[in-house]
Structures are given as structure tokens and as C-alpha cells.
Design a protein around this motif. Sequence first.
Motif, PDB file in Angstrom:
ATOM      1  N   VAL A  69      40.330  54.899  16.327  1.00  0.00           N
ATOM      2  CA  VAL A  69      39.771  54.387  15.116  1.00  0.00           C
ATOM      3  C   VAL A  69      40.225  55.484  13.967  1.00  0.00           C
ATOM      4  O   VAL A  69      40.470  56.778  14.267  1.00  0.00           O
ATOM      5  CB  VAL A  69      38.189  54.570  15.118  1.00  0.00           C
ATOM      6  N   ASP A  70      40.726  55.018  13.282  1.00  0.00           N
ATOM      7  CA  ASP A  70      41.539  55.821  12.147  1.00  0.00           C
ATOM      8  C   ASP A  70      40.570  56.172  10.818  1.00  0.00           C
ATOM      9  O   ASP A  70      40.418  55.161  10.248  1.00  0.00           O
ATOM     10  CB  ASP A  70      42.810  54.867  11.406  1.00  0.00           C
ATOM     11  N   THR A  71      39.958  57.140  10.817  1.00  0.00           N
ATOM     12  CA  THR A  71      38.861  57.585   9.806  1.00  0.00           C
ATOM     13  C   THR A  71      38.934  58.951   9.528  1.00  0.00           C
ATOM     14  O   THR A  71      39.181  59.699  10.386  1.00  0.00           O
ATOM     15  CB  THR A  71      37.674  56.804  10.248  1.00  0.00           C
ATOM     16  N   ARG A  72      38.490  59.273   8.360  1.00  0.00           N
ATOM     17  CA  ARG A  72      38.219  60.651   7.899  1.00  0.00           C
ATOM     18  C   ARG A  72      36.518  60.934   7.961  1.00  0.00           C
ATOM     19  O   ARG A  72      36.092  61.994   7.926  1.00  0.00           O
ATOM     20  CB  ARG A  72      38.427  60.984   6.586  1.00  0.00           C
ATOM     21  N   LYS A  73      35.879  60.104   8.265  1.00  0.00           N
ATOM     22  CA  LYS A  73      34.426  60.099   8.136  1.00  0.00           C
ATOM     23  C   LYS A  73      33.475  59.943   9.494  1.00  0.00           C
ATOM     24  O   LYS A  73      33.744  59.195  10.245  1.00  0.00           O
ATOM     25  CB  LYS A  73      33.652  58.976   7.165  1.00  0.00           C
ATOM     26  N   ALA A  74      32.727  60.947   9.346  1.00  0.00           N
ATOM     27  CA  ALA A  74      31.878  61.353  10.593  1.00  0.00           C
ATOM     28  C   ALA A  74      31.170  60.163  10.956  1.00  0.00           C
ATOM     29  O   ALA A  74      31.124  59.675  12.215  1.00  0.00           O
ATOM     30  CB  ALA A  74      30.932  62.844  10.595  1.00  0.00           C
ATOM     31  N   VAL A  75      30.363  59.502  10.136  1.00  0.00           N
ATOM     32  CA  VAL A  75      29.656  58.284  10.240  1.00  0.00           C
ATOM     33  C   VAL A  75      30.192  56.991  10.956  1.00  0.00           C
ATOM     34  O   VAL A  75      29.951  56.623  11.581  1.00  0.00           O
ATOM     35  CB  VAL A  75      28.594  57.808   9.287  1.00  0.00           C
ATOM     36  N   VAL A  76      31.428  57.033  10.663  1.00  0.00           N
ATOM     37  CA  VAL A  76      32.166  55.798  10.824  1.00  0.00           C
ATOM     38  C   VAL A  76      32.952  56.305  12.492  1.00  0.00           C
ATOM     39  O   VAL A  76      32.949  55.448  13.237  1.00  0.00           O
ATOM     40  CB  VAL A  76      33.701  55.880   9.993  1.00  0.00           C
ATOM     41  N   MET A  77      33.170  57.638  12.602  1.00  0.00           N
ATOM     42  CA  MET A  77      33.692  57.901  14.016  1.00  0.00           C
ATOM     43  C   MET A  77      32.652  57.575  14.809  1.00  0.00           C
ATOM     44  O   MET A  77      32.717  57.058  15.926  1.00  0.00           O
ATOM     45  CB  MET A  77      33.915  59.372  13.963  1.00  0.00           C
ATOM     46  N   GLU A  78      31.347  57.684  14.649  1.00  0.00           N
ATOM     47  CA  GLU A  78      30.216  57.946  15.296  1.00  0.00           C
ATOM     48  C   GLU A  78      29.913  56.190  15.897  1.00  0.00           C
ATOM     49  O   GLU A  78      29.619  55.659  16.810  1.00  0.00           O
ATOM     50  CB  GLU A  78      28.854  58.269  14.848  1.00  0.00           C
TER      51      GLU A  78
END
Length: 355
Positions: free
Chosen positions: A166-175
Motif C-alpha cells: 500500500v502506497d500511503t502516508r496515513k497510519a489509519v490507511v496503513m492499518e
Amino acid sequence: MTRTILRPTGFVDAPFGHDGQVARLAGGLNWFSQVELIRPGESSSELVPVSAIEDRLDDDTARQWTALTAARSLLKLGERTIRLDQPQVVGILNVTPDSFSDGGKHGEGRDAAQAGFGMAEQGAALIDVGGESTRPGSRPVWEGDEIARVEPVVRALAAGGVATSVDTRKAVVMEAALAAGARLVNDVSALTWDHRAAEVVAAAKAPVILMHHQGRPETMQGNPSYPRGVLAEVWLWLEERIAAAVAAGIDRANIMVDPGIGFGKTVAHNLELINGLAALHGLGCPLVFGASRKRTIGALHNEAPADARLGGSVALALKAAEQGAQLIRVHDVYDTVQALRVWRGLRDQALTPKV
């Protein structure tokens, strides 16, 4: 203290007959005969033959030398394993309406997942799913929208046996993505944008890509500057981010680095970084490279639009492979895989002892 950065150069086809005069780069398919000694902020550098380098090493550069010449471990992504002794292709799957090169192309949900399966069939070892454009001038996307874009795609790909990141900067999106089956986090902010990001990655024991950037996407191309030299400053910045990630509980063996082509860099900066890419192996982490369809290609070829940059993208992918990059992120999987297989054939022939 003035640091010295080691940059492998003087690449040769094969090590045969050159005992003690060449070294293998990061356990891969490339061998080099010289080392450039770069001191940040100094305009001149020094070339040293591999045969004489050990006499020039102090504690700091000895650690770099060990890192430059050590093989990289296998990349373990759940039940999947990716070898890092050769370049691997990562397919870029943007599930966004506004990405710089293919915004809206793949749609969402089932259509995007099918595009990802297609990339895997074409030879991509990993599919990198992103739901927020970080192109120059872009603005952040609400995390709820980003999750809605990436979660079903990651879930479908993972259920189909495709290695997914996953390409993201956000912790909740990572989760959310990790829960859906993503096995790797690719953060263009190198875990600096969200204060919880490092905690999430550490808890998941997931591999992570730390990418260099200067500034924020909204303004990063305003006036990027690297007074001590872009290669040296990127190297030192990534060294600091690796240390911060380890301090946050992330296993160093799970860390990869990306020089961030186009993220707070002029065309000249990008080209200098690409020419000096091999130096980043001195950080001791697998190297990720992404220049597919980026503006530098258009700048060098009559301002070609993003969808007309295939030739330049392949050229840069091959340049990265020649300098030992282990993961190469691309939009055009089939063409890049074909180019790298021809490149691999050339390397295999060169590395076949003559009888």
C-alpha cells in the motif's frame, strides 16, 4: 565531522580474471572496479581502485563498504518471497482520479483489481496500490476516501495470491490495507507525515519503504535546493530516517529506501541522483527506484506528455538495474519486464565462465 560517502563506479561485465580488483554490488549481478569518495559540500571527489580501498577505510566507511558488498536478504511478504539478488518489477496501481500519469485509468474496486492481476501476469513481483496522488501540487485526500479506494482492491489482490503493498502516508490507511492483506507499506514521507505511522509498521512487523522528499507535495517543486549536493544530502537524510525507524521498533531488515525521484528535486537533481544511485547501497537496505513516466523524461524529450514516456521510463529502469536497484516501480509492466529480461540475459552471458 566531515563524512565520506562511497559511490561504486567503474562497472565491469564480469569478475573473471580480476581477483582483488573488483567487488560485487549488494549481492546482485553487477561488479565494480572503482569507488568514488564523495565528501558533502566539496566540489571535487577522489577515485580509488577497489584493490586499494581497504587501506582508505575508517570505521564509518568500513561500515559502508560492508553494506555495499553484502547480499540482501529475501523479501518475505507473508507466504510470498521475493529474491533481491536481481531487479524485480513493482507494478504501480493508482486507484485515484488525479494521478499525474494515469488518474482514473484503472477505476475502482473490481476494475482496478483486474488491472493488478494483469500486471502480476505480465511479471510484476509486487503490486503497489495507492489511493492518494502525491504529484507536485496535489492536496491531501481524506483518509476515509483513501481507505474506500484501496481496501477493496488490496483485499481482492491478496485473496487472489498477488503480493500487494500500500502506497500511503496515513497510519489509519496503513492499518486498513494491512488488515486487508497488504504485506508492505510504501510511505513517500518516510514515516514523517503521520506520527502514528512508525508505530503501525512496527506493530505489524511489515517491511516498509522510506522515500526521500523535500517539502510537501503542494509546494515541493517551488525551489528545491541541496547546497551540499543532492546525492550526499539524500544519502544522509535517508540514513537519519533509517535510524528513526529502527528506534521506533522497526526491524532494520524490513527497511528499504527510495531516493524519491521528482519529490522536491529539479531535473538536474534527478539526473545527478540517478547517475549516483549505487551509492545508496551503502545504507545497507534494499534500493527501490521509481522514475516511471516522470517529468524529467518529458523535459529531456520535447515535453512529451506522461502517456508518451515509455521509452524514457524503460531507459531509466535499465539504468537503475545497472546500479543494482532491487525493486523498480513502473506503470508499464510488460515492456519493463521484457527489457529487464533481455538485460538479465546479457548479464547471465557475461557471468558465464568461458571454457
